[in-house]
Design a protein around this motif. Structure first.
Motif, PDB file in Angstrom:
ATOM      1  N   GLY A 124       0.809  -1.208   0.000  1.00  0.00           N
ATOM      2  CA  GLY A 124       0.000   0.000   0.000  1.00  0.00           C
ATOM      3  C   GLY A 124       0.842   1.258   0.000  1.00  0.00           C
ATOM      4  N   LEU A 125       1.884   1.274   0.828  1.00  0.00           N
ATOM      5  CA  LEU A 125       2.744   2.455   0.893  1.00  0.00           C
ATOM      6  C   LEU A 125       3.518   2.666  -0.406  1.00  0.00           C
ATOM      7  CD1 LEU A 125       4.085   2.126   4.538  1.00  0.00           C
ATOM      8  CD2 LEU A 125       2.600   3.925   3.655  1.00  0.00           C
ATOM      9  N   LEU A 126       4.020   1.574  -0.970  1.00  0.00           N
ATOM     10  CA  LEU A 126       4.750   1.699  -2.236  1.00  0.00           C
ATOM     11  C   LEU A 126       3.828   2.215  -3.336  1.00  0.00           C
ATOM     12  CD1 LEU A 126       6.926  -1.555  -2.216  1.00  0.00           C
ATOM     13  CD2 LEU A 126       7.664   0.776  -1.727  1.00  0.00           C
ATOM     14  N   ALA A 127       2.597   1.694  -3.394  1.00  0.00           N
ATOM     15  CA  ALA A 127       1.648   2.152  -4.413  1.00  0.00           C
ATOM     16  C   ALA A 127       1.289   3.621  -4.204  1.00  0.00           C
ATOM     17  CB  ALA A 127       0.382   1.279  -4.374  1.00  0.00           C
ATOM     18  N   LEU A 128       1.115   4.020  -2.947  1.00  0.00           N
ATOM     19  CA  LEU A 128       0.789   5.418  -2.652  1.00  0.00           C
ATOM     20  C   LEU A 128       1.911   6.345  -3.092  1.00  0.00           C
ATOM     21  CD1 LEU A 128      -0.937   7.625  -1.279  1.00  0.00           C
ATOM     22  CD2 LEU A 128       0.249   7.062   0.860  1.00  0.00           C
ATOM     23  N   VAL A 129       3.136   6.006  -2.701  1.00  0.00           N
ATOM     24  CA  VAL A 129       4.274   6.865  -3.039  1.00  0.00           C
ATOM     25  C   VAL A 129       4.480   6.932  -4.553  1.00  0.00           C
ATOM     26  CG1 VAL A 129       6.771   7.105  -2.828  1.00  0.00           C
ATOM     27  CG2 VAL A 129       5.406   6.514  -0.822  1.00  0.00           C
ATOM     28  N   LEU A 130       4.393   5.786  -5.233  1.00  0.00           N
ATOM     29  CA  LEU A 130       4.547   5.775  -6.689  1.00  0.00           C
ATOM     30  C   LEU A 130       3.415   6.539  -7.362  1.00  0.00           C
ATOM     31  CD1 LEU A 130       5.734   2.112  -7.352  1.00  0.00           C
ATOM     32  CD2 LEU A 130       7.064   4.196  -7.695  1.00  0.00           C
ATOM     33  N   GLY A 131       2.199   6.404  -6.820  1.00  0.00           N
ATOM     34  CA  GLY A 131       1.055   7.096  -7.394  1.00  0.00           C
ATOM     35  C   GLY A 131       1.191   8.603  -7.287  1.00  0.00           C
ATOM     36  N   VAL A 132       1.600   9.073  -6.117  1.00  0.00           N
ATOM     37  CA  VAL A 132       1.766  10.511  -5.936  1.00  0.00           C
ATOM     38  C   VAL A 132       2.936  11.020  -6.775  1.00  0.00           C
ATOM     39  CG1 VAL A 132       2.323  12.303  -4.264  1.00  0.00           C
ATOM     40  CG2 VAL A 132       0.714  10.507  -3.654  1.00  0.00           C
ATOM     41  N   THR A 133       3.990  10.226  -6.876  1.00  0.00           N
ATOM     42  CA  THR A 133       5.123  10.609  -7.711  1.00  0.00           C
ATOM     43  C   THR A 133       4.713  10.712  -9.181  1.00  0.00           C
ATOM     44  OG1 THR A 133       6.640   9.500  -6.178  1.00  0.00           O
ATOM     45  CG2 THR A 133       7.483  10.024  -8.358  1.00  0.00           C
ATOM     46  N   ALA A 134       3.789   9.831  -9.607  1.00  0.00           N
ATOM     47  CA  ALA A 134       3.320   9.841 -11.000  1.00  0.00           C
ATOM     48  C   ALA A 134       2.487  11.069 -11.323  1.00  0.00           C
ATOM     49  CB  ALA A 134       2.504   8.573 -11.279  1.00  0.00           C
ATOM     50  N   VAL A 135       1.906  11.687 -10.292  1.00  0.00           N
ATOM     51  CA  VAL A 135       1.067  12.860 -10.522  1.00  0.00           C
ATOM     52  C   VAL A 135       1.849  13.952 -11.236  1.00  0.00           C
ATOM     53  CG1 VAL A 135      -0.169  14.743  -9.390  1.00  0.00           C
ATOM     54  CG2 VAL A 135      -0.510  12.394  -8.616  1.00  0.00           C
ATOM     55  N   GLU A 136       3.075  14.200 -10.777  1.00  0.00           N
ATOM     56  CA  GLU A 136       3.886  15.281 -11.338  1.00  0.00           C
ATOM     57  C   GLU A 136       4.240  15.014 -12.790  1.00  0.00           C
ATOM     58  OE1 GLU A 136       7.674  18.022  -9.917  1.00  0.00           O
ATOM     59  OE2 GLU A 136       7.301  16.095  -8.978  1.00  0.00           O
ATOM     60  N   ARG A 137       4.422  13.738 -13.146  1.00  0.00           N
ATOM     61  CA  ARG A 137       4.822  13.400 -14.515  1.00  0.00           C
ATOM     62  C   ARG A 137       3.639  13.250 -15.459  1.00  0.00           C
ATOM     63  NH1 ARG A 137       7.310   9.285 -11.744  1.00  0.00           N
ATOM     64  NH2 ARG A 137       6.082   7.785 -12.952  1.00  0.00           N
ATOM     65  N   GLU A 138       2.537  12.639 -14.973  1.00  0.00           N
ATOM     66  CA  GLU A 138       1.448  12.262 -15.872  1.00  0.00           C
ATOM     67  C   GLU A 138       0.111  12.897 -15.541  1.00  0.00           C
ATOM     68  OE1 GLU A 138       1.275   8.063 -16.623  1.00  0.00           O
ATOM     69  OE2 GLU A 138       3.363   7.770 -16.043  1.00  0.00           O
ATOM     70  N   GLY A 139       0.001  13.572 -14.392  1.00  0.00           N
ATOM     71  CA  GLY A 139      -1.254  14.212 -14.036  1.00  0.00           C
ATOM     72  C   GLY A 139      -2.144  13.325 -13.179  1.00  0.00           C
ATOM     73  N   TRP A 140      -3.161  13.956 -12.570  1.00  0.00           N
ATOM     74  CA  TRP A 140      -4.047  13.235 -11.653  1.00  0.00           C
ATOM     75  C   TRP A 140      -4.954  12.232 -12.367  1.00  0.00           C
ATOM     76  CZ3 TRP A 140      -3.510  13.370  -6.522  1.00  0.00           C
ATOM     77  CH2 TRP A 140      -2.824  14.436  -5.949  1.00  0.00           C
ATOM     78  N   SER A 141      -5.288  12.491 -13.608  1.00  0.00           N
ATOM     79  CA  SER A 141      -6.282  11.655 -14.291  1.00  0.00           C
ATOM     80  C   SER A 141      -5.679  10.545 -15.132  1.00  0.00           C
ATOM     81  CB  SER A 141      -7.171  12.528 -15.177  1.00  0.00           C
ATOM     82  OG  SER A 141      -6.395  13.209 -16.161  1.00  0.00           O
ATOM     83  N   SER A 142      -4.370  10.391 -15.131  1.00  0.00           N
ATOM     84  CA  SER A 142      -3.763   9.355 -15.962  1.00  0.00           C
ATOM     85  C   SER A 142      -4.067   7.968 -15.409  1.00  0.00           C
ATOM     86  CB  SER A 142      -2.243   9.554 -16.022  1.00  0.00           C
ATOM     87  OG  SER A 142      -1.635   9.134 -14.811  1.00  0.00           O
TER      88      SER A 142
END
Length: 486
Positions: free
Chosen positions: A216-234
């Motif tokens: 869960g923590l790894l998915a959360l951190v990767l997900g938030v990190t992806a926001v900056e690169r791909e946006g919230w809706s990707s």
């Protein structure tokens, strides 16, 4: 015949000072490691052939391994010995730092950062647990935790400056090598100085809980990190954040039914634990986001040099260190809750003041020097107060869990703070300016990001003020169901 009882001493013995020096030295190293390589990233990329888009993994891999494993490692320390875990973590850190400094291939450098993150996950909760159990709850422990908070913030604040100095004078490899002699000294002295007198918990490790929590923590951190690169809706962002929610729900259900849980979920029913960690999460995440936005302002709007940018945050470190020195006295006089609210308010109001930043370099630089010092002072008050809140009233057997939660809060916050605040600022700039590269557009995004940052901090202060009881922690047995009975 009458007898008199001498009042408890509030001064440290010589042995306690040495214990404190070793434990705080380790904590300072880990705080330094988080930020010291940041300035050196371009040099690493040039020497090792790492693409610009992949440089962020040098930071992210460290944060992922630290955030994903810190609670598990804190619980292992409860089971098998905190002193043992502390020494294991220091050995891993020293070796990983040497490997990173000697790396000639990107994969070796990435592996070294994973090793440093793993060492952080092992050592930070062990060191904090040894700290809380080495000093009796009250003024002495508050003093020790105040110094801990001061050095943590000082480590983060000076890391970027020291990284720049080492890189310019000796090369980026010395941002890794600096850990090696300090680690060797701590490893040599700790076995003879540090004592772990806490009773061991005799039960099996909760493997399903550990797996779901880490996932869960790894998915959360990767997900938030992806926001900056791909946006919230990707699809990537939504998929990772959805996976994090599913994993956390599974973890909660496993812990509620397990006969030997990794975390007795009833501990989160204690307002001091849940609301204390809320304060910690907000202060760490928003502080890292604030520093990022101010760096963008200094370099992209005012066109300051990297050295001038680093110097602009030097007073932040001074304010933070002062806050750590005074935090224990403030907590002893007004309590952890009031100190927590006061610190968040100072941090939030100082952040709000940055909405006055403009295009004048002299005024902007001066404003940052003053406001970051005030905000840094408040930031450390929060760090110390939330650590006191989440560890007070708990038996020694639960200190590893409590400090593991506190360490996990810190690592997750540092990892998600900058991507979230950066994404908010970028979204505002994109929506409101046709040319997002102009100084006016960048300043507009910085202003909006800082406004949201301040609102979140002040909102957390209001929640804590409203719902955290202003009283000393009651005995753990009164509120906390023992792990064996959950």
């Amino acid at each position: 015949m009458s007898t008199t009882t001498s009042p408890p001493t509030h001064s440290l013995t010589g042995r306690q000072r040495l214990v404190l020096t070793l434990l705080l030295g380790a904590q300072f190293m880990f705080a330094l490691d988080f930020s010291i390589v940041t300035v050196a990233l371009p040099a690493m990329g040039r020497d090792l052939g790492i693409a610009d888009g992949d440089l962020q993994w040098i930071i992210t891999l460290f944060a992922l391994s630290a955030a994903g494993l810190v609670l598990l490692m804190g619980r292992i320390g409860d089971y098998y010995g905190r002193k043992k875990m502390f020494l294991i973590g220091m050995v891993i850190l020293t070796i990983a730092s040497a490997v990173g400094g000697l790396a000639t291939d990107p994969s070796v450098l990435f592996a070294a950062r994973v090793g440093q993150g793993l060492a952080t996950a092992i050592t930070m909760p062990a060191a904090l647990s040894l700290l809380t159990t080495s000093f009796e709850e009250g003024p002495l422990r508050n003093k020790a935790l105040g110094l801990n908070g001061a050095l943590l913030s000082l480590g983060f604040a000076v890391g970027a400056v020291l990284g720049g100095v080492l890189t310019d004078l000796f090369g980026w490899r010395f941002t890794f090598f600096i850990n090696v002699p300090v680690g060797i000294i701590i490893i040599a002295l700790a076995p003879f100085v540090i004592k772990d007198l806490s009773a061991r918990i005799q039960q099996k490790l909760d493997v399903p809980g550990a797996i779901t929590l880490t996932l869960g923590l790894l998915a959360l951190v990767l997900g938030v990190t992806a926001v900056e690169r791909e946006g919230w809706s990707s699809p990537t962002t939504l998929g990772l954040l959805g996976l994090a929610v599913v994993a956390f729900v599974a973890f909660w259900n496993i812990e509620a039914r397990s006969s030997h849980p990794l975390a007795a979920v009833t501990i989160l029913k204690r307002p001091s634990v849940s609301l204390g960690n809320l304060g910690g999460l907000v202060t760490f995440a928003m502080e890292s986001g604030k520093v990022f936005l101010l760096t963008i302002y200094l370099q992209r709007v005012l066109e300051s040099s990297a050295l001038a940018t680093g110097l602009a945050f030097g007073v932040l470190g001074a304010g933070a260190f002062t806050g750590g020195l005074l935090a224990a006295n403030i907590i002893n006089k007004v309590g952890a809750k009031t100190t927590l609210v006061l610190g968040l308010t100072l941090q939030g109001v100082s952040t709000l003041s940055f909405l006055l930043l403009g295009m004048n370099a002299g005024i902007g630089f001066t404003h940052i020097l003053i406001a970051t010092a005030i905000g840094g002072f408040g930031h450390v008050l929060v760090i110390v107060a939330y650590t006191v809140a989440v560890t007070s009233g708990l038996p020694d057997s639960e200190q590893g869990l409590a400090t593991g939660l506190a360490g996990q809060t810190q690592q997750v916050a540092f990892t998600i703070g900058t991507p979230i605040v950066s994404a908010i600022a970028l979204a505002f700039t994109t929506a409101n300016y046709s040319n997002t590269a102009t100084a006016e557009a960048i300043l507009g995004g910085v202003h909006f990001g800082l406004l949201v940052n301040a609102i979140i901090i002040l909102g957390a202060a209001a929640v804590i003020l409203a719902f955290l009881p202003a009283r000393k922690a009651v005995p753990a047995e009164a509120e906390l169901v023992p792990a064996e009975s959950v």
